[in-house]
Design a protein around this motif. Structure first.
Motif, PDB file in Angstrom:
ATOM      1  N   LYS A 544       0.855  -1.195   0.000  1.00  0.00           N
ATOM      2  CA  LYS A 544       0.000   0.000   0.000  1.00  0.00           C
ATOM      3  C   LYS A 544       0.884   1.236   0.000  1.00  0.00           C
ATOM      4  O   LYS A 544       1.910   1.282   0.680  1.00  0.00           O
ATOM      5  CB  LYS A 544      -0.918   0.021   1.223  1.00  0.00           C
ATOM      6  CG  LYS A 544      -1.836   1.256   1.234  1.00  0.00           C
ATOM      7  CD  LYS A 544      -2.927   1.178   2.279  1.00  0.00           C
ATOM      8  CE  LYS A 544      -3.828   2.417   2.196  1.00  0.00           C
ATOM      9  NZ  LYS A 544      -4.966   2.351   3.152  1.00  0.00           N
ATOM     10  N   GLY A 555      -6.364  15.340  -4.525  1.00  0.00           N
ATOM     11  CA  GLY A 555      -6.353  13.882  -4.618  1.00  0.00           C
ATOM     12  C   GLY A 555      -7.730  13.335  -4.931  1.00  0.00           C
ATOM     13  O   GLY A 555      -8.629  13.417  -4.095  1.00  0.00           O
ATOM     14  N   ASN A 556      -7.921  12.834  -6.131  1.00  0.00           N
ATOM     15  CA  ASN A 556      -9.194  12.234  -6.521  1.00  0.00           C
ATOM     16  C   ASN A 556      -8.941  10.944  -7.294  1.00  0.00           C
ATOM     17  O   ASN A 556      -7.797  10.539  -7.495  1.00  0.00           O
ATOM     18  CB  ASN A 556     -10.028  13.220  -7.347  1.00  0.00           C
ATOM     19  CG  ASN A 556      -9.238  13.784  -8.530  1.00  0.00           C
ATOM     20  OD1 ASN A 556      -8.440  13.064  -9.146  1.00  0.00           O
ATOM     21  ND2 ASN A 556      -9.457  15.058  -8.845  1.00  0.00           N
ATOM     22  N   ASP A 557     -10.032  10.304  -7.754  1.00  0.00           N
ATOM     23  CA  ASP A 557      -9.893   9.017  -8.449  1.00  0.00           C
ATOM     24  C   ASP A 557      -9.086   9.146  -9.737  1.00  0.00           C
ATOM     25  O   ASP A 557      -8.349   8.238 -10.123  1.00  0.00           O
ATOM     26  CB  ASP A 557     -11.275   8.439  -8.764  1.00  0.00           C
ATOM     27  CG  ASP A 557     -11.998   7.969  -7.512  1.00  0.00           C
ATOM     28  OD1 ASP A 557     -11.313   7.790  -6.473  1.00  0.00           O
ATOM     29  OD2 ASP A 557     -13.228   7.780  -7.558  1.00  0.00           O
ATOM     30  N   GLU A 558      -9.234  10.280 -10.407  1.00  0.00           N
ATOM     31  CA  GLU A 558      -8.518  10.494 -11.674  1.00  0.00           C
ATOM     32  C   GLU A 558      -7.010  10.553 -11.444  1.00  0.00           C
ATOM     33  O   GLU A 558      -6.218   9.934 -12.170  1.00  0.00           O
ATOM     34  CB  GLU A 558      -9.010  11.786 -12.331  1.00  0.00           C
ATOM     35  CG  GLU A 558      -8.424  12.017 -13.717  1.00  0.00           C
ATOM     36  CD  GLU A 558      -8.945  13.292 -14.351  1.00  0.00           C
ATOM     37  OE1 GLU A 558      -8.276  13.789 -15.278  1.00  0.00           O
ATOM     38  OE2 GLU A 558     -10.010  13.798 -13.914  1.00  0.00           O
ATOM     39  N   LYS A 560      -5.446   9.331  -8.815  1.00  0.00           N
ATOM     40  CA  LYS A 560      -5.021   8.017  -8.328  1.00  0.00           C
ATOM     41  C   LYS A 560      -4.760   7.065  -9.498  1.00  0.00           C
ATOM     42  O   LYS A 560      -3.759   6.358  -9.531  1.00  0.00           O
ATOM     43  CB  LYS A 560      -6.095   7.414  -7.406  1.00  0.00           C
ATOM     44  CG  LYS A 560      -5.709   6.039  -6.864  1.00  0.00           C
ATOM     45  CD  LYS A 560      -6.812   5.396  -6.038  1.00  0.00           C
ATOM     46  CE  LYS A 560      -6.950   6.025  -4.688  1.00  0.00           C
ATOM     47  NZ  LYS A 560      -7.853   5.234  -3.785  1.00  0.00           N
ATOM     48  N   GLU A 561      -5.671   7.051 -10.476  1.00  0.00           N
ATOM     49  CA  GLU A 561      -5.501   6.170 -11.628  1.00  0.00           C
ATOM     50  C   GLU A 561      -4.284   6.581 -12.463  1.00  0.00           C
ATOM     51  O   GLU A 561      -3.573   5.737 -13.009  1.00  0.00           O
ATOM     52  CB  GLU A 561      -6.768   6.179 -12.494  1.00  0.00           C
ATOM     53  CG  GLU A 561      -6.690   5.304 -13.733  1.00  0.00           C
ATOM     54  CD  GLU A 561      -6.212   3.894 -13.460  1.00  0.00           C
ATOM     55  OE1 GLU A 561      -5.411   3.367 -14.263  1.00  0.00           O
ATOM     56  OE2 GLU A 561      -6.617   3.305 -12.441  1.00  0.00           O
ATOM     57  N   GLU A 562      -4.038   7.877 -12.534  1.00  0.00           N
ATOM     58  CA  GLU A 562      -2.868   8.369 -13.266  1.00  0.00           C
ATOM     59  C   GLU A 562      -1.572   7.855 -12.622  1.00  0.00           C
ATOM     60  O   GLU A 562      -0.650   7.400 -13.306  1.00  0.00           O
ATOM     61  CB  GLU A 562      -2.866   9.903 -13.273  1.00  0.00           C
ATOM     62  CG  GLU A 562      -1.691  10.512 -14.034  1.00  0.00           C
ATOM     63  CD  GLU A 562      -1.658  12.036 -13.924  1.00  0.00           C
ATOM     64  OE1 GLU A 562      -0.549  12.608 -14.036  1.00  0.00           O
ATOM     65  OE2 GLU A 562      -2.741  12.640 -13.725  1.00  0.00           O
ATOM     66  N   MET A 564      -1.375   5.214 -10.625  1.00  0.00           N
ATOM     67  CA  MET A 564      -1.386   3.755 -10.777  1.00  0.00           C
ATOM     68  C   MET A 564      -0.839   3.355 -12.150  1.00  0.00           C
ATOM     69  O   MET A 564      -0.058   2.405 -12.278  1.00  0.00           O
ATOM     70  CB  MET A 564      -2.807   3.211 -10.601  1.00  0.00           C
ATOM     71  CG  MET A 564      -3.241   3.052  -9.160  1.00  0.00           C
ATOM     72  SD  MET A 564      -2.358   1.691  -8.343  1.00  0.00           S
ATOM     73  CE  MET A 564      -3.429   1.390  -6.938  1.00  0.00           C
ATOM     74  N   ASP A 579      -3.462  -0.301  -3.388  1.00  0.00           N
ATOM     75  CA  ASP A 579      -4.211   0.930  -3.124  1.00  0.00           C
ATOM     76  C   ASP A 579      -3.237   2.089  -2.902  1.00  0.00           C
ATOM     77  O   ASP A 579      -2.105   1.887  -2.435  1.00  0.00           O
ATOM     78  CB  ASP A 579      -5.097   0.755  -1.886  1.00  0.00           C
ATOM     79  CG  ASP A 579      -5.999   1.961  -1.634  1.00  0.00           C
ATOM     80  OD1 ASP A 579      -6.370   2.641  -2.624  1.00  0.00           O
ATOM     81  OD2 ASP A 579      -6.330   2.246  -0.475  1.00  0.00           O
ATOM     82  N   GLU A 581      -3.381   5.810  -0.970  1.00  0.00           N
ATOM     83  CA  GLU A 581      -4.162   6.692  -0.097  1.00  0.00           C
ATOM     84  C   GLU A 581      -3.474   8.048  -0.032  1.00  0.00           C
ATOM     85  O   GLU A 581      -2.261   8.141   0.233  1.00  0.00           O
ATOM     86  CB  GLU A 581      -4.268   6.092   1.304  1.00  0.00           C
ATOM     87  CG  GLU A 581      -5.108   6.929   2.262  1.00  0.00           C
ATOM     88  CD  GLU A 581      -5.259   6.282   3.631  1.00  0.00           C
ATOM     89  OE1 GLU A 581      -5.266   7.018   4.648  1.00  0.00           O
ATOM     90  OE2 GLU A 581      -5.379   5.031   3.701  1.00  0.00           O
TER      91      GLU A 581
END
Length: 614
Positions: A544, A555-558, A560-562, A564, A579, A581
C-alpha cells in the motif's frame, strides 16, 4: 632482628590483605565473565540434533563447475529423466546435448568468458539449457524476473553490462523499448510452444498463445531454433574450464540496506548447496521428483528446486507459471517426492477442491522458505498432510540470496515450535549484537550471521556494500551480516524474529519500499510518498502506498488512476500497490523522517476494526 608489629598494625595489615584478596577474586571473576568463547567450529550446539537425524557435520565438495557436475551425473544416469515440461520428459543425455549446442551457439555470437548473459525466463527447457550453456563457456548468468517493469530490466541490463539476453516472445516488446538505452547486441527469443508436444501445443496456441503480441518479421532478434542452429558454426575452443571459486551466477537482492544489488555467486556456492540439500535429506534417492514451481530467477527455485536436483540425479517437474490448480495437478500426476515453496503456496493448496481425498503418501519432504511460516499455518498444513496419508510434516528453513538460498533447515526427525531449524553441514550461525562481532548468550535476540561454503563472492561493482556485508572475524571465518534478527537456543535451534532492514515480502517476493518510494516521488504530481506492507491472508503481505501531492493538486480518483498507470509502467506486477491513499501530512519521526511504522500501526488498527464490525 625485625621489629615486632603492634596489634593495631596487625589489624591494618590484615585489612589490606583481605582487600587485596577481594581485588584478586574480582579480577578472576571479570576474566571468567569476559573470557572469549572458543572458535565456533569447536562449539556447535546443533551437533547432537544433526547427528541424531543422520545429517553429517562436514562434507566434501566438488571443485569443478556446475555444468561439470551435471555432466558427471549424465554419464552415470544417461537415460534417467532430468526434467519434465508440460508432459514432455528430457533425459540427462539430452540435457547435456542441448546444453552443449547452446554453449557453441553462444560462442558463435561472441559471448566470452566472464561476460554476463541475461536470462529473463520462467521455468522452461530453454532456460535450463541456457543457464548451463552460459556456465559451460565460463560466462555469468544474470538471472532476472521476466515480469520486471521496463525500467527495471533496463537497470539490470546496464548494471551487469550484458550484451546478450534471452527472453520469451511474450516479453520481447519490453526489451525492444529499452534496448537503445543498453549495450544489448543480441536478443534471443524463445517460445513455450516450441517445447510442447503436438496435442498440447495446439491447445496452448488456442488459449495462452493467442494472447501473445506478434513480433515483427524483421525484428532484430534471433529466434531460439535459429540460435541453436548456430552451434554448427563452432567446432572447438568453446568450453572453458571453471573451478569452484569462479563466478557463475548473478541474482538480485536488497542486502542489508534494502537497495537492490547484484549478488555474485560461484560454481562452488551452488555445488555446495546441492551437496548440503541431499545431506540434510538422507531419504533422497536418484530419480526422486521435485516439483519446481519456484522460479529459476529466484535463489530458492534455481538453487534448491533445479540445480540441487539435477546435480544429484533427481527429476525436476518444471512449472512455468504457478497457479494453485496447476500445482496440485502436477503433484498428483507425477507423484512428486519433494515440494518446496513459500507459505502462500501451502495456504493455497489447503483450498483446492481437487486435493480432497487424494493420497499423498509418496511425499518424502515438504519445505517452506522465503518467508516466515506462521505456527497456525504449519499446524493446518501438517494436519492436511496427515489427512492425506503423508508420513511427514512441513520442514521450515531459512536463508538469504547472499548464501544462494537455504542454509538452515528443520531436521527430518526433530521439530521445535517456531524454529527455522539448525545449520547445514559446514555452515555456521551465530547471533550477535546488531552490526557488531559481539556474540549474545543463548536465548538472547540479536542479528543472525552466517558463514559457510554457500556465502556469496561479493556484490557486483559495489565494494562498500560488500565490505559491510562480508566481514572476517577473529575466529578466521568470513561472516554474512544478514540484517535479520533471531535467537539461538542451547541446542543450536534458530528462531527468526524479524528484519532490521525495511522490506515487504509478498508471495515470496522481496519488495523494497525505498525503491518504490523513489519511483513514486519522481511523479510530477507527488510531493512525498511512503510504502508499507499490509497483512494479507493469501500473499502474507500486500503493498500500500501513501502519497502527499504537490500544492494545488487535489487527490481524486482520476489522479489516483494516473499514478497507478505510472506505477504499472515502472514496477513489476508483484510490486504494484493494491491501493494509494492520499494524505495531506505524513507522520514524522523526531528527526523528521516519515514514520512508516506509525502508518503500519494505523493500517493494522483499521483492519482490526473492520474485522470486529464484520
Amino acid at each position: 632482628m625485625g621489629e615486632i608489629m603492634s596489634t593495631a598494625e596487625k589489624k591494618t595489615s590484615s585489612k589490606k590483605l583481605g582487600k587485596k584478596i577481594d581485588e584478586i577474586k574480582e579480577v578472576i571473576e571479570t576474566k571468567k565473565t569476559n573470557k572469549k568463547l572458543p572458535p565456533i567450529q569447536e562449539r556447535v550446539p546443533w551437533e547432537k540434533a544433526s547427528l541424531a537425524s543422520y545429517i553429517p557435520m562436514h562434507l566434501e565438495y566438488p571443485e569443478w563447475s556446475m555444468f561439470d557436475q551435471i555432466e558427471s551425473i549424465a554419464q552415470k544416469y544417461p537415460n534417467h529423466v532430468a526434467f519434465d515440461f508440460m508432459g514432455r520428459p528430457t533425459t540427462y543425455k539430452k540435457l547435456v546435448e542441448e546444453t552443449t549446442k547452446c554453449a557453441k551457439a553462444l560462442r558463435t555470437i561472441g559471448v566470452r568468458e566472464n561476460d554476463c548473459v541475461t536470462i529473463a525466463m520462467p521455468n522452461c527447457p530453454q532456460a535450463v539449457y541456457m543457464f548451463y550453456g552460459v556456465n559451460m563457456i565460463g560466462a555469468i548468468a544474470n538471472m532476472i524476473h521476466p515480469l520486471s517493469a521496463e525500467k527495471e530490466i533496463e537497470h539490470y541490463l546496464n548494471v551487469s553490462g550484458s550484451v546478450t539476453a534471452i527472453t520469451l516472445d511474450q516479453f520481447y516488446h519490453k526489451f525492444e523499448k529499452i534496448r537503445e538505452n543498453t549495450k544489448i547486441v543480441n536478443i534471443i527469443i524463445a517460445s513455450i510452444k516450441d517445447e510442447l508436444s503436438t496435442p498440447i501445443r495446439a491447445g496452448y496456441m488456442m488459449t495462452e498463445g493467442r494472447k501473445i503480441k506478434p513480433i515483427p518479421k524483421d525484428a532484430p532478434v534471433i529466434r531460439w531454433n535459429q540460435f541453436m542452429a548456430l552451434s554448427n558454426a563452432c567446432f572447438y575452443n568453446f568450453r572453458v574450464k571453471r573451478e569452484a571459486r569462479n563466478p557463475a551466477v548473478m541474482l538480485y537482492s536488497g542486502g542489508t540496506t534494502g537497495t537492490t544489488k547484484g549478488i555474485v555467486l560461484t560454481n562452488g556456492n551452488f555445488n555446495a548447496l546441492a551437496c548440503q540439500i541431499v545431506a540434510t535429506n538422507p531419504m533422497f534417492r536418484p530419480g526422486d521428483k521435485m516439483l519446481a514451481a519456484m522460479p529459476i530467477f529466484h535463489g530458492f527455485g534455481l538453487g534448491v528446486c533445479i540445480h540441487s536436483m539435477l546435480a544429484n540425479g533427481g527429476r525436476c517437474i518444471l512449472i512455468p507459471r504457478f497457479t494453485p490448480k496447476s500445482y496440485s495437478k502436477q503433484i498428483l500426476k507425477y507423484k512428486c517426492n519433494f515440494i518446496a515453496g513459500v507459505p502462500t503456496l501451502f495456504e493455497a493448496l489447503l483450498r483446492i477442491p481437487a486435493m480432497e481425498g487424494k493420497d499423498l503418501s509418496f511425499l518424502k519432504g515438504v519445505f517452506s522458505g522465503g518467508d516466515s511460516l506462521s505456527i497456525e499455518l504449519k499446524k493446518k498444513f501438517d494436519k492436511f498432510l496427515y489427512d492425506h496419508h503423508a508420513s511427514i510434516q512441513v520442514r521450515e528453513g531459512y536463508g538469504t540470496t547472499e548464501t544462494v538460498t537455504a542454509c538452515c533447515l528443520t531436521p527430518p526427525s526433530m521439530y521445535k515450535e517456531g524454529s527455522i531449524g539448525i545449520p547445514f553441514p559446514d555452515t555456521y550461525i551465530k547471533i550477535v549484537e546488531p552490526d557488531t562481532d559481539k556474540e549474545v548468550p543463548y536465548g538472547t535476540e540479536g542479528e543472525i550471521l552466517l558463514s559457510g561454503p554457500t556465502a556469496m563472492k561479493r556484490y557486483w561493482d559495489n565494494p562498500e556494500e560488500t565490505a559491510q556485508t562480508l566481514r572476517k572475524h577473529d575466529d578466521g571465518l568470513t561472516w554474512v551480516y544478514t540484517g535479520d534478527l533471531g535467537i539461538m537456543d542451547e541446542e543450536g535451534f534458530v528462531y527468526f524474529k524479524g528484519r532490521s532492514k525495511r522490506m515487504i515480502i509478498s508471495s515470496g517476493y522481496n519488495i523494497y519500499p525505498s525503491q518504490l518510494e523513489n519511483i513514486l516521488d519522481a511523479h510530477e504530481k507527488v510531493q512525498m510518498s511512503c510504502v508499507i506492507g499490509v497483512p494479507d491472508s493469501y500473499k502474507m503481505q500486500k503493498v500500500k502506498a501513501f502519497v502527499t501531492l504537490k500544492p494545488g493538486i487535489t487527490g481524486n480518483d482520476e489522479v489516483k488512476e494516473e499514478i497507478m498507470a505510472y506505477c504499472r509502467q515502472h514496477l513489476a506486477k508483484y510490486e504494484m500497490p493494491y491501493d494509494i491513499e492520499f494524505k495531506d501530512d505524513m507522520p514524522k519521526t523526531l528527526v523528521g523522517k516519515v514514520a512508516y511504522r506509525k502508518l503500519e500501526e494505523e493500517e493494522l488498527a483499521k483492519i482490526k476494526a473492520q474485522e470486529e464490525n464484520s
